[in-house]
Write an enzyme that holds these catalytic residues in place. Structure first.
Site, PDB file in Angstrom:
ATOM      1  N   THR A  12       0.824  -1.213   0.000  1.00 49.59           N
ATOM      2  CA  THR A  12       0.000   0.000   0.000  1.00 49.59           C
ATOM      3  C   THR A  12       0.854   1.257   0.000  1.00 49.59           C
ATOM      4  O   THR A  12       0.501   2.259  -0.622  1.00 49.59           O
ATOM      5  CB  THR A  12      -0.933   0.000   1.223  1.00 49.59           C
ATOM      6  OG1 THR A  12      -1.856  -1.088   1.104  1.00 49.59           O
ATOM      7  CG2 THR A  12      -1.728   1.291   1.320  1.00 49.59           C
ATOM      8  N   THR A  89       1.228  -4.269   4.357  1.00 55.55           N
ATOM      9  CA  THR A  89       0.935  -4.643   5.740  1.00 55.55           C
ATOM     10  C   THR A  89       0.046  -5.876   5.869  1.00 55.55           C
ATOM     11  O   THR A  89      -0.100  -6.419   6.967  1.00 55.55           O
ATOM     12  CB  THR A  89       0.261  -3.478   6.493  1.00 55.55           C
ATOM     13  OG1 THR A  89      -0.989  -3.176   5.866  1.00 55.55           O
ATOM     14  CG2 THR A  89       1.153  -2.252   6.500  1.00 55.55           C
TER      15      THR A  89
END
Length: 335
Positions: A12, A89
């Site tokens: 991300t 993540t």
């Protein structure tokens, strides 16, 4: 100044909204991320290593072992003080733990990422990279293995867990609490790790399956895993290690066929116990030869089992690898 290698892998933190695709897609390489993180120039001399823009959900355990060779090479460089790995993540609790198991040197390795993409307000990527580099550059984490730094908090790789899908404070350490935090540009360590697991291997055994016990589950998923050539199976049981009798019966057959079966819990914190002797209870799992996972979550136990089998460890060796450091190995003889 301290010299820190930063390995960029994507996630991300590297993404931006593509209006044609209709959402976030990999966009920024390492150079572009560093350009958005000007504060680093006052923290450390950064050596960038670009390894692509891979969503964390696309990694295999084999990929992680391959990336470890890059990380280890950077850590072995006498000119560097440590390594930061920038990634997605979604699986950071697994990747960080994998590298923690493989890392046996004193230099700190810190894994970080972002909860928001570069297109979103409050983009946290630059701050997290800066904090991660600051953590490596300080002497405090030397000897603490691999850690995760997110949202100003430092977590040990064997305990860190993603507790929320989107919060900027998504990460926690549900069993033992964070190691420390970074406030006002200073690293503050609150506790030390009690010990670390380690396995020496460059091979990950695959496939290793993770099966979560739920209401009404039978043994069919274990039977399917065996049929697919499982090298190992982790069962994330309810409570302190209890399941239906059908799940245990199928696991017993797998164990008799030579497949290591690890018993973990699906509960976010706590250890597998041995106090329940009803059919499917944890005491019967252990008596049947299942290996307890200590306080490791199901996903972390799967990583450890894959590396342990890849290293050629026998049942006793696997039990020692999975046990919490400093705790006695709770290995019950098979029937």
């Amino acid at each position: 100044m301290p010299r820190v290698a930063v390995v960029f892998t994507g996630g991300t933190i590297s993404m931006a909204v593509d209006p044609v695709a209709g959402g976030n897609v990999p966009t920024l390489d390492g150079e572009a991320l560093l350009a958005r993180t000007p504060a680093l120039s006052s923290v450390a001399d950064v050596v960038a290593i670009d390894r692509g823009r891979t969503p964390a959900s696309h990694f295999t355990i084999g990929d992680l072992v391959g990336l470890w060779s890059v990380i280890r090479s950077a850590a072995d460089d006498a000119a560097t003080d440590g390594v930061v790995v920038v990634q997605g993540t979604d699986t950071i609790e697994e990747t960080a733990f994998c590298w923690d198991l493989l890392h046996d040197g004193p230099k700190p390795i810190v894994v970080t990422g972002a909860m928001r993409s570069s297109s979103e307000a409050g983009y946290d990527g630059p701050a997290n990279i800066t904090d991660a580099v600051r953590a490596v550059a300080a002497p405090d984490l030397r000897g603490e293995g691999v850690t995760v730094v997110m949202g100003g908090t430092i977590h040990a790789a064997d305990d860190v867990a993603k507790m929320h899908t989107s919060s900027l404070t998504a990460f926690g350490s549900p069993n033992f609490g964070p190691l420390g935090d970074i406030v006002g540009g200073r690293v503050a360590i609150r506790r030390r790790r009690a010990g670390r697991r380690h396995v020496a291997t460059d091979v990950a055994a695959e496939p290793v399956f993770l099966i979560t016990a739920v209401t009404g589950i039978d043994g069919s998923l274990i039977e399917a895993a065996v049929g697919l050539g499982a090298r190992g199976i982790v069962v994330a049981a309810t409570g302190s290690g209890n399941t239906s009798l059908g799940l245990l019966t199928a696991a017993e057959r797998a164990i008799r066929s030579g497949i290591p079966v690890v018993l973990a819990t699906r509960v976010p914190a706590g250890r597998v116990g041995s106090g329940y002797a009803f059919p499917g209870g944890n005491a019967n799992w252990l008596r049947s030869g299942a290996i307890p996972a200590g306080s490791l979550s199901g996903p972390k136990a799967r990583i450890a089992l894959s590396l342990g089998v890849g290293a050629g460890l026998d049942r006793t060796g696997l039990a020692a690898l999975l046990a919490d450091p400093g705790e006695p190995v709770a290995l019950v003889s098979t029937r």
